[in-house]
Design an enzyme around this catalytic site. Structure first.
Site, short mmCIF file in Angstrom:
data_model
loop_
_atom_site.label_atom_id
_atom_site.label_comp_id
_atom_site.label_asym_id
_atom_site.label_seq_id
_atom_site.Cartn_x
_atom_site.Cartn_y
_atom_site.Cartn_z
N HIS A 317 0.85 -1.19 0.00
CA HIS A 317 0.00 0.00 0.00
C HIS A 317 0.89 1.23 0.00
O HIS A 317 1.94 1.23 0.65
CB HIS A 317 -0.91 0.01 1.24
CG HIS A 317 -2.08 0.91 1.07
ND1 HIS A 317 -2.02 2.25 1.35
CD2 HIS A 317 -3.32 0.67 0.59
CE1 HIS A 317 -3.20 2.79 1.07
NE2 HIS A 317 -4.00 1.86 0.61
N ASP A 374 -8.00 -5.47 -0.07
CA ASP A 374 -8.46 -6.27 -1.21
C ASP A 374 -8.06 -7.73 -1.10
O ASP A 374 -8.54 -8.57 -1.86
CB ASP A 374 -7.89 -5.70 -2.52
CG ASP A 374 -8.56 -4.40 -2.87
OD1 ASP A 374 -9.77 -4.30 -2.63
OD2 ASP A 374 -7.88 -3.49 -3.37
N1 CMC Z 1 4.27 -7.52 -4.83
C1 CMC Z 1 5.63 -7.49 -4.96
N2 CMC Z 1 6.37 -6.38 -4.78
C2 CMC Z 1 5.73 -5.26 -4.45
C3 CMC Z 1 4.34 -5.20 -4.28
C4 CMC Z 1 3.60 -6.40 -4.48
N3 CMC Z 1 2.28 -6.39 -4.32
N4 CMC Z 1 3.96 -3.96 -3.95
C5 CMC Z 1 5.09 -3.23 -3.91
N5 CMC Z 1 6.16 -4.01 -4.22
C6 CMC Z 1 7.58 -3.60 -4.22
C7 CMC Z 1 7.89 -2.71 -5.40
O1 CMC Z 1 8.29 -3.47 -6.52
C8 CMC Z 1 8.99 -1.85 -4.85
O2 CMC Z 1 10.18 -2.63 -4.83
P1 CMC Z 1 11.63 -1.90 -5.04
O3 CMC Z 1 11.76 -0.93 -3.90
O4 CMC Z 1 12.60 -3.02 -5.00
O5 CMC Z 1 11.55 -1.21 -6.38
C9 CMC Z 1 8.58 -1.64 -3.38
O6 CMC Z 1 7.78 -2.78 -3.06
C10 CMC Z 1 7.80 -0.37 -3.14
O7 CMC Z 1 6.63 -0.42 -3.93
P2 CMC Z 1 6.05 0.76 -4.82
O8 CMC Z 1 5.56 0.19 -6.11
O9 CMC Z 1 7.04 1.88 -4.91
O10 CMC Z 1 4.85 1.21 -3.93
P3 CMC Z 1 3.67 2.15 -4.39
O11 CMC Z 1 3.29 2.92 -3.19
O12 CMC Z 1 4.02 2.91 -5.61
O13 CMC Z 1 2.50 1.11 -4.79
C11 CMC Z 1 0.68 -0.37 -4.65
C12 CMC Z 1 1.50 0.71 -3.93
C13 CMC Z 1 -0.55 -0.69 -3.81
C14 CMC Z 1 0.22 0.15 -6.03
C15 CMC Z 1 1.56 -1.64 -4.83
O14 CMC Z 1 1.95 -2.11 -3.57
C16 CMC Z 1 0.84 -2.73 -5.62
O15 CMC Z 1 0.85 -2.70 -6.86
N6 CMC Z 1 0.18 -3.71 -4.92
C17 CMC Z 1 -0.60 -4.71 -5.61
C18 CMC Z 1 -1.93 -4.14 -6.04
C19 CMC Z 1 -2.90 -3.94 -4.89
O16 CMC Z 1 -3.08 -4.81 -4.05
N7 CMC Z 1 -3.57 -2.76 -4.88
C20 CMC Z 1 -4.59 -2.46 -3.88
C21 CMC Z 1 -4.18 -1.32 -2.99
S1 CMC Z 1 -5.25 -1.22 -1.55
C22 CMC Z 1 -6.82 -0.83 -2.16
C23 CMC Z 1 -6.88 0.53 -2.75
O17 CMC Z 1 -6.57 1.50 -2.07
O18 CMC Z 1 -7.28 0.62 -3.91
#
Ligand code: CMC
Length: 440
Positions: A317, A374
């Site tokens: 998140h 989710d």
């Molecule tokens: N699986 C594997 N690696 C992950 C995941 C995941 N679900 N989420 C984040 N990471 C890694 C990411 O690759 C990055 O790694 P590194 O630092 O080595 O590059 C690190 O963790 C930080 O992640 P980020 O992408 O910079 O984080 P963000 O804040 O931009 O993204 C997120 C947040 C929710 C989009 C992401 O965690 C994700 O895509 N999760 C899966 C989709 C999901 O479950 N979304 C629902 C969110 S909650 C409901 C809502 O609010 O809609």
């Protein structure tokens, strides 16, 4: 006090920025909220320095002041108007939470009765909406249909489109909260080839929604009270989440003075993506793809690999870096519903094992990746009988009150200014036009 005055006031907290190249310094006001990190008010920055700030995914930028929702991501706290989500989920109803989000305080019994009556008596949609559905393919994704039909509401309710009239704003907010479940249920019925079920005003909000989704005209339908309670809790847990992508979309659309129905349609489009609301559908699809416990390590490795776009859906998140308080409450509801229905869904066991293995893995620990709301919502919704494609629509039904409350709050501000981010241009420098015969 203007921002410039605030920056100069002697007792005002300021943040000094200095330009290492020129030695110039600028003092910027620090703004404090009730909780959370203080903000540096940069509105004077460009005027004073000729510089913009750059924060493409808004990882460190507050887009507005808001009194509605507070999240402490490090502690795993979510509060609406000062009330913890765990308390609201355990002790209140979705109608009370809607009132709280829209008006700022929990309602008295009389206020709640009047509000509920206003919502319940707005649940029918214009009968001509039925024809809109016929224009869609039956196999259209329900979110595609929702983007269309919710946007179309502005073509029907001309009497509540004056966004500068507080009464009309309120009527639009009530209409949205009341009618979106009806449109969502119609969307589900249309995709199944079943007749639309008209809303029933004698039922509560969650009961009526379940009735419109699952009843058929051919037989009597009794709403199961445990499912109605679970539905109500799901609605509460998704009701608002401060300035996430879809809410920011609604605010940005609204800042141009677009009508509320169009703004909420924009929010629905933004919610659809798998990084946001679309994750609940993606979680179930992922669990099906993993199939059984012995395949979990392979998928964990894929999620960790930089060369693989696969991510563990329902994990991570932007704000929560400890736990998502909604996920815990939802998991309890999930257990209750599966128990009641006697559903022995192997996906629940698979999800729990996946969670256990991921939480022990250094990759997920170091990045503070935990199950989000989710992760379990798909399992509970599937057990209740909703098709997978409807999951994100259910999120939209719940979030409509958050979107409308945030839109209403923005509209109530004394001066509404269009949201207009700036950019860092990195394209080609100016060059002479090349005639067609000289190109290539
Ligand atoms: N699986 C594997 N690696 C992950 C995941 C995941 N679900 N989420 C984040 N990471 C890694 C990411 O690759 C990055 O790694 P590194 O630092 O080595 O590059 C690190 O963790 C930080 O992640 P980020 O992408 O910079 O984080 P963000 O804040 O931009 O993204 C997120 C947040 C929710 C989009 C992401 O965690 C994700 O895509 N999760 C899966 C989709 C999901 O479950 N979304 C629902 C969110 S909650 C409901 C809502 O609010 O809609």
């Amino acid at each position: 006090m203007s921002n410039a005055e605030a920056a100069n006031a002697p007792d005002e907290k300021t943040f000094t920025l200095s330009n290492d190249e020129t030695g110039d310094t600028v003092k910027l006001p620090i703004v404090e909220g009730t909780y959370g990190p203080h903000c540096i008010d940069i509105r004077q920055l460009y005027g004073q320095t000729g510089h913009f700030t750059l924060d493409p995914s808004f990882t460190a930028t507050g887009s507005c002041k808001s009194r509605i929702t507070y999240i402490d991501g490090d502690e795993g706290i979510l509060m609406h108007r000062g009330y913890r989500i765990e308390d609201l989920a355990a002790k209140s109803s979705f109608m009370e939470v809607c009132y709280l989000l829209l008006y700022g305080d929990l309602p008295t019994q009389d206020q709640l009765d009047e509000f509920t009556h206003n919502i319940v008596y707005h649940t029918m949609v214009h009968d001509q909406m039925n024809y809109f559905y016929r224009g869609f393919r039956r196999d259209a994704h329900p979110m595609a249909v929702m983007c269309g039909v919710v946007g179309a509401l502005s073509a029907f309710y001309h009497d509540s489109l004056d966004i500068f009239d507080p009464k009309q704003r309120e009527i639009s907010a009530h209409r949205l909260i009341a009618k979106i479940p009806t449109l969502a249920a119609m969307t589900m019925k249309y995709s199944m080839g079943q007749p639309f079920m008209y809303p029933r005003n004698d039922l509560s909000y969650p009961e009526n929604f379940l009735y419109m989704c699952f009843a058929v005209p051919a037989e009597a339908y009794e709403v199961n009270p445990v499912l109605a309670k679970a539905m109500d809790r799901i609605l509460i847990l998704h009701a608002d989440h401060e300035q996430n992508a879809s809410t920011s979309t609604v605010r940005l659309a609204g800042s141009s003075q677009a009508n509320p129905f169009a703004c909420i349609a924009a929010g629905i489009a933004s919610l659809w993506g798998p990084s946001h609301g679309g994750a609940n559908q993606a979680v179930l699809e992922m669990l099906d793809q993993i199939g059984s416990k012995e395949h979990i390590p392979e998928f964990i490795e894929r999620a960790k690999s930089k060369d693989d776009p696969f991510k563990l859906m329902g994990f991570g998140h932007r704000v929560y870096k400890n736990h998502d308080p909604r996920a815990q409450v939802l998991k309890e509801s999930c257990d209750e519903v599966l128990d009641l229905l006697g559903v022995d869904d192997p996906r629940l066991e698979l999800a729990m094992e996946l969670e256990r293995i991921a939480l022990e893995d250094d990759y997920f620990k170091e990045r503070k990746l935990f199950p989000n709301v989710d992760f379990y919502s798909g399992i509970i919704l599937k057990a209740m009988g909703f098709p997978v494609e409807m999951f994100t629509v259910l999120f939209a039904v719940s979030r409509t009150v958050g979107w409308t409350s945030q839109w209403k709050e923005m509209m109530e501000e004394p001066s509404l200014k269009i949201g207009r981010p700036r950019q860092l241009y990195t394209g080609p420098a100016e060059r002479p036009f090349i005639p067609m015969d000289k190109r290539g």
